[in-house]
Structures are given as C-alpha cells and as structure tokens.
Design an enzyme around this catalytic site. Sequence first.
Site, short mmCIF file in Angstrom:
data_model
loop_
_atom_site.label_atom_id
_atom_site.label_comp_id
_atom_site.label_asym_id
_atom_site.label_seq_id
_atom_site.Cartn_x
_atom_site.Cartn_y
_atom_site.Cartn_z
N TYR A 202 30.76 -30.31 10.40
CA TYR A 202 29.51 -29.85 11.02
C TYR A 202 28.86 -30.94 11.87
CZ TYR A 202 29.71 -25.70 8.08
OH TYR A 202 30.10 -24.52 7.51
N LYS B 225 43.90 -34.99 12.64
CA LYS B 225 44.45 -35.52 11.40
C LYS B 225 43.66 -35.02 10.19
CE LYS B 225 45.54 -39.92 9.12
NZ LYS B 225 45.52 -41.40 9.26
N HIS C 229 37.23 -41.15 12.52
CA HIS C 229 37.45 -41.51 11.13
C HIS C 229 36.59 -40.60 10.28
CE1 HIS C 229 38.86 -45.84 12.23
NE2 HIS C 229 39.81 -44.93 12.37
N HIS D 253 49.37 -47.09 19.39
CA HIS D 253 48.23 -46.95 18.49
C HIS D 253 47.25 -48.11 18.65
CE1 HIS D 253 46.05 -45.68 14.89
NE2 HIS D 253 46.82 -44.61 14.84
N ARG E 238 43.53 -48.10 20.15
CA ARG E 238 42.38 -47.79 19.30
C ARG E 238 41.76 -49.07 18.74
NH1 ARG E 238 41.65 -42.82 17.37
NH2 ARG E 238 41.42 -43.37 15.15
N ARG F 236 44.29 -40.98 19.00
CA ARG F 236 45.58 -41.21 18.36
C ARG F 236 46.70 -40.74 19.30
NH1 ARG F 236 42.23 -39.04 14.30
NH2 ARG F 236 41.80 -40.54 12.62
#
Length: 314
Positions: free
Chosen positions: A275, A176, A265, A239, A242, A149
């Site tokens: 994790y 994010k 995402h 952007h 991406r 990003r």
Amino acid sequence: MLSADDGFEAIAREWMRTKAKWSPATRDKAIWLFETYALPWIGKRPIRSLTPPEMLVLLRRPESLGKLETAQRLKQRCGQVFRYAIGTGRGDRDPTADLRGVLTTAHVRHHASLTRTEAVGELMRAIDSFTGHISTRCALLLSALTFVRPGELRSWEWNEINVDGDEWRIPPGKMKMGTPYIVPLSRQARAVLDEIRPVTGEAGTCSPSLRGPSRPVSENTINAALRRMSYVTNQMTAHGFRSMASTLLKEEGFNGDWIERQLAHCEKDCVRAAYNYARYLPERRKMMQAWADLPDSLRLGATVIPFHRGAVQK
C-alpha cells in the site's frame, strides 16, 4: 495401499497451490527447483518412506556441482513440503530437520561495484564509447540511471511506462517481493528510451535482445559488456549499479528511507509495503533526477558531485 496423494510430488504441488500470495517469479523458481533436483528421484515416493540419508543424497547433487545456495534452498523447500504433509495428516516427520549443519554453507556474496566518483566517471565514459549493439549500450545506461535489479530491467515493457512518460510502473508479479514498484524516469532515462524506441517499436520489451526486438536482453549481456570494457568480476557487475547508486546517494546525505524505497527493499510488513509503494514519490522523483545528473558531469571529468542540495533534506 497409499493413495497417489501420499507421493512427494503430489503433496509438493498441492502445497505450492496454497501459496496464493507468491509472485509468478517465486512460483516458477520453486517449480524449477523441484522439477530439476527433486521430483525425478523422489517424486513418486510415498512421503512417509523418505529418510534423512536419502534426502542427503538428493541434496548432495546440486552441492557437488558447486550450487551451494541451490542445495540450501532445496532443503528449505523440501522441509516445507514435509511439514505441510504432517499438518495434513499424510506425513510423520521432516527428515531434512536431521540434516541441519550437514550441507556446506554458501558464503554471502556482495555484488562488486564502483563507488568512487573518479571510477564512476571512467565507467560512464566507457559506456559512452561502447561499440557494441545499441540495445546493450542502452541497457547499460538504463542500469545506471534506474538502478533496478537486472531481472526487472530485462522484463521492462513499454506498456509499463505511464502516459506522461515520466514513470515506470512495474506490476507486482514482476517484483521480487510481489509488491508494486514505481521508478521515476529522469530526463536522461527518457532520452535513452527515445534512442532505443526506433529499434524496438512500442510493443514488447524496452531492453531487447541482440537476437531481435521481440525478445528481452539475455541475463548475461550486461555482465558480458562490462567484461568487454575490461571490468573484471570483482570490480563491477550488473547488480553493482544498485550498490553504486545507494552508496553515493547516502554519502551525499539523501534520506535513507527514500533510497531504500527506491531500491524496492521490502518492509518487514510486505502487506503494508504494497500500500505504501508510492511513499516519498515526490522526493524520490527529485532524487532520481539529481542522481541522473551525476553521470553527465562525471563523464565530462567533474570531481565534485553536482547534487542539488535542496533535494537532500533528511
């Protein structure tokens, strides 16, 4: 007499303090939203006294400036404060609930991007011949090679690169979704970093501003550079790198889970995602190198993507 704790500002700030899992970026954005569009007008008001018509006037301010998403987000955040006040015994109702459907809905915007191989080749040649500042050219190249990003690229610091120099490990506070993130660095990405290192030194940001190596590149620099290269807003954006990577990688058969993980995402269960941030890392490392080989070939006029099929197993 009402205590100071019954005012909207006091309750809003108290509510934000309960959000221990918020990332610094999310917290800063919420504070900015309240301080810019709410607190100057209703901050000192007793929360029970606020009515739907008054809240509509408040929300119309950003809406009248064309900031439709901001108005919707302000409504959402204010509603959360009102519901917190109800839960803590200092409010009776959420006046924003009566404003459902009143505000203009912001249409979802898809970031413009180049997804045809010929167009990507032209873009890479344009970046290769870019005559602006070296930091801007390097930021463009790193945007293409890492497809992170724009905000993550801007905040990239040298101390986030591992000892071997082949991974960029972004701390959760900069992400994010508030989870750790690993970007495998291809040979080409490391070469760009070697090019910019003499400009910045090895302290501070990897994406320096034109105003000095200690400051990060500005939010609009990459988009401005694309405009300078004659790419208009409905063709390519910062952007859009991406989308460019995601589309071409999917078309070439790369595993969708690898791509989604590399795009950071977040899974529905973001605790589990925290994790699993290193999941598929060996496969993603191969994928990122295969992806980085693409601009080199397309810049030289190749018409077939030179991906190594051994790395494409689903």
